[in-house]
Design an enzyme around this catalytic site. Structure first.
Site, short mmCIF file in Angstrom:
data_model
loop_
_atom_site.label_atom_id
_atom_site.label_comp_id
_atom_site.label_asym_id
_atom_site.label_seq_id
_atom_site.Cartn_x
_atom_site.Cartn_y
_atom_site.Cartn_z
N ASP A 64 -80.20 13.54 -52.10
CA ASP A 64 -79.07 13.54 -53.03
C ASP A 64 -77.75 13.83 -52.29
OD1 ASP A 64 -80.56 12.91 -55.25
OD2 ASP A 64 -81.00 14.99 -55.75
N GLY A 65 -77.84 14.68 -51.27
CA GLY A 65 -76.66 14.98 -50.46
C GLY A 65 -76.11 13.72 -49.79
N ASN B 122 -70.95 15.76 -58.33
CA ASN B 122 -71.74 16.94 -58.74
C ASN B 122 -70.87 18.01 -59.39
OD1 ASN B 122 -74.35 16.30 -58.10
ND2 ASN B 122 -74.51 17.62 -56.32
N GLU B 123 -69.94 18.57 -58.60
CA GLU B 123 -69.16 19.69 -59.12
C GLU B 123 -67.98 20.08 -58.26
OE1 GLU B 123 -71.17 20.54 -56.18
OE2 GLU B 123 -72.67 21.19 -57.61
N ARG C 110 -63.41 37.48 -63.49
CA ARG C 110 -63.51 38.23 -62.23
C ARG C 110 -64.95 38.15 -61.77
NH1 ARG C 110 -59.76 40.91 -65.11
NH2 ARG C 110 -57.87 41.55 -64.03
N ASP D 233 -67.72 36.22 -58.45
CA ASP D 233 -67.85 35.49 -57.18
C ASP D 233 -67.20 34.12 -57.24
OD1 ASP D 233 -69.18 37.61 -56.17
OD2 ASP D 233 -71.06 36.56 -55.74
N ALA E 7 -71.83 35.11 -60.81
CA ALA E 7 -71.79 36.57 -60.73
C ALA E 7 -70.48 37.17 -61.28
CB ALA E 7 -72.01 37.03 -59.28
P1 NAP Z 1 -77.34 21.42 -49.07
O1 NAP Z 1 -76.98 22.86 -49.18
O2 NAP Z 1 -77.82 20.89 -47.77
O3 NAP Z 1 -78.43 21.03 -50.19
C1 NAP Z 1 -78.34 21.41 -51.48
C2 NAP Z 1 -79.56 20.95 -52.26
O4 NAP Z 1 -79.07 20.47 -53.52
C3 NAP Z 1 -80.37 19.82 -51.63
O5 NAP Z 1 -81.74 20.06 -51.81
C4 NAP Z 1 -79.90 18.60 -52.41
O6 NAP Z 1 -80.88 17.59 -52.49
C5 NAP Z 1 -79.71 19.22 -53.78
N1 NAP Z 1 -78.87 18.45 -54.69
C6 NAP Z 1 -77.71 17.79 -54.44
N2 NAP Z 1 -77.26 17.21 -55.57
C7 NAP Z 1 -78.17 17.49 -56.53
C8 NAP Z 1 -78.26 17.17 -57.90
N3 NAP Z 1 -77.32 16.46 -58.52
N4 NAP Z 1 -79.31 17.66 -58.61
C9 NAP Z 1 -80.27 18.40 -58.02
N5 NAP Z 1 -80.24 18.74 -56.71
C10 NAP Z 1 -79.19 18.29 -55.99
O7 NAP Z 1 -76.03 20.61 -49.53
P2 NAP Z 1 -75.79 19.05 -49.69
O8 NAP Z 1 -77.02 18.27 -49.40
O9 NAP Z 1 -74.55 18.73 -48.96
O10 NAP Z 1 -75.48 18.95 -51.26
C11 NAP Z 1 -74.31 19.49 -51.79
C12 NAP Z 1 -74.68 20.14 -53.06
O11 NAP Z 1 -75.40 21.33 -52.80
C13 NAP Z 1 -73.51 20.61 -53.88
O12 NAP Z 1 -72.94 19.58 -54.62
C14 NAP Z 1 -74.13 21.72 -54.72
O13 NAP Z 1 -74.52 21.25 -55.99
C15 NAP Z 1 -75.39 22.09 -53.98
N6 NAP Z 1 -75.39 23.54 -53.71
C16 NAP Z 1 -76.33 24.28 -54.38
C17 NAP Z 1 -76.34 25.65 -54.23
C18 NAP Z 1 -77.38 26.43 -54.97
O14 NAP Z 1 -78.23 25.81 -55.62
N7 NAP Z 1 -77.33 27.75 -54.92
C19 NAP Z 1 -75.41 26.29 -53.41
C20 NAP Z 1 -74.46 25.49 -52.76
C21 NAP Z 1 -74.46 24.11 -52.93
P3 NAP Z 1 -81.35 16.70 -51.26
O15 NAP Z 1 -82.22 17.57 -50.43
O16 NAP Z 1 -82.08 15.57 -51.91
O17 NAP Z 1 -80.11 16.24 -50.52
#
Ligand code: NAP
Length: 265
Positions: free
Chosen positions: A51-52, A123-124, A150, A152, A187
């Site tokens: 998804d990333g 995404n967001e 107030r 995180d 938070a």
């Molecule tokens: P990453 O930190 O390497 O991976 C974040 C995880 O989120 C990966 O497993 C990715 O899937 C999954 N993901 C991305 N979009 C998704 C969606 N629409 N629905 C469900 N899972 C999803 O970061 P990245 O690959 O660059 O992705 C960026 C995304 O990470 C941000 O948009 C944010 O949503 C997410 N993120 C999540 C958290 C958390 O859950 N605590 C914290 C920070 C960021 P794949 O393995 O298939 O790529």
């Protein structure tokens, strides 16, 4: 048909792309030409990875092409095909008129040091204080004072982003056919002095949320991109007018994906 590819950076993904290129180049039923960048206006962008990777692809190629995801890891929310199904995918490409699923985005205007910049996310959008201390932001909905946050940080997610970071902070999962944005807290401080709603809010199309930031520096995240911004006065978010278009050559219902991703495969 002009095709572009965006890959996750690993050997297996590169090997899958190589196989796909060979098969598409040998495709007798439809002429496929590979292009290298957005200036060549691809009809179809194939995201191979997770998804990333798809997030990276949409920021590189924008709203014009159709997207198809091939997942080389676990089943994703934006990817329909597995590497062992490449022949099936090419058959579908040749013979099926895809359904175009349009996913809403989050559109935002960031005003910093008197300059307003337009941004968007599939995404967001996430804001946090740039240091470890508390983020303080007034929250206005449709121009009316709602609360002072107030804590995180705050997340404004799209429906398809609702299964990502938003879900990790107990936000609701929203079907991507619903044109909405969701404001979720990370938070929050809630005690006898400070109070927030402490629930996620789902706002319909044409409503907007404005975050008036009190911290001199914040960390602003838009999908994969993260940057420190100084002197941010306000961030206004609403449902984007542009949508990301996915070409669906077969059915893979959203709630089935949710079940497979979070309950059992
Ligand atoms: P990453 O930190 O390497 O991976 C974040 C995880 O989120 C990966 O497993 C990715 O899937 C999954 N993901 C991305 N979009 C998704 C969606 N629409 N629905 C469900 N899972 C999803 O970061 P990245 O690959 O660059 O992705 C960026 C995304 O990470 C941000 O948009 C944010 O949503 C997410 N993120 C999540 C958290 C958390 O859950 N605590 C914290 C920070 C960021 P794949 O393995 O298939 O790529």
């Amino acid at each position: 048909m002009k095709i572009a590819t965006v890959l996750r950076n690993d050997d297996y993904t590169r090997e899958v792309e190589e196989r796909l290129r060979e098969k598409l180049s040998a495709n007798q039923e439809r002429t496929c030409r590979f292009v290298k960048d957005v200036s060549e206006h691809p009809d179809l962008v194939l995201s191979i990875g997770g998804d990333g990777t798809l997030l990276e692809a949409v920021h590189e190629y924008g709203f014009e092409p159709h997207y198809v995801g091939i997942h080389t890891g676990h089943l994703g929310f934006y990817a329909d095909w597995r590497p062992e199904e490449l022949d099936e995918f090419i058959h579908a490409l040749n013979h099926i008129t895809p359904l175009i699923a349009e996913y809403p985005t989050v559109q935002c205007r960031v005003t910093a040091a008197g300059v307003t910049t337009s941004k968007w996310a599939l995404n967001e959008l996430v804001i946090r204080n740039a240091s470890l201390s508390t983020l303080v932001a007034r929250v206005l909905i449709n121009g009316e004072e709602f609360e002072t946050f107030r804590g995180d940080g705050l997340i404004v997610s799209s429906p398809s982003g609702s299964t990502a970071y938003n879900k990790a902070v107990d936000g609701a999962i929203v079907h991507p056919s619903i044109e909405a944005i969701q404001l979720s807290e990370i938070a929050s401080i809630n005690n006898q002095t400070y109070r927030t709603i402490d629930s996620s809010l789902v706002l319909p199309k044409h409503h907007e949320v404005e975050l008036i930031v009190k911290n001199p520096k914040i960390m602003l995240g838009l999908d994969r991109e993260q940057a420190v911004w100084k002197d941010v006065q306000s961030i206004t978010c609403r449902v984007g007018t542009d949508k990301v278009k996915f070409a669906r050559y077969r059915k893979l219902p959203f709630w089935g994906r949710v079940r497979k991703a979070f309950i059992t495969d």
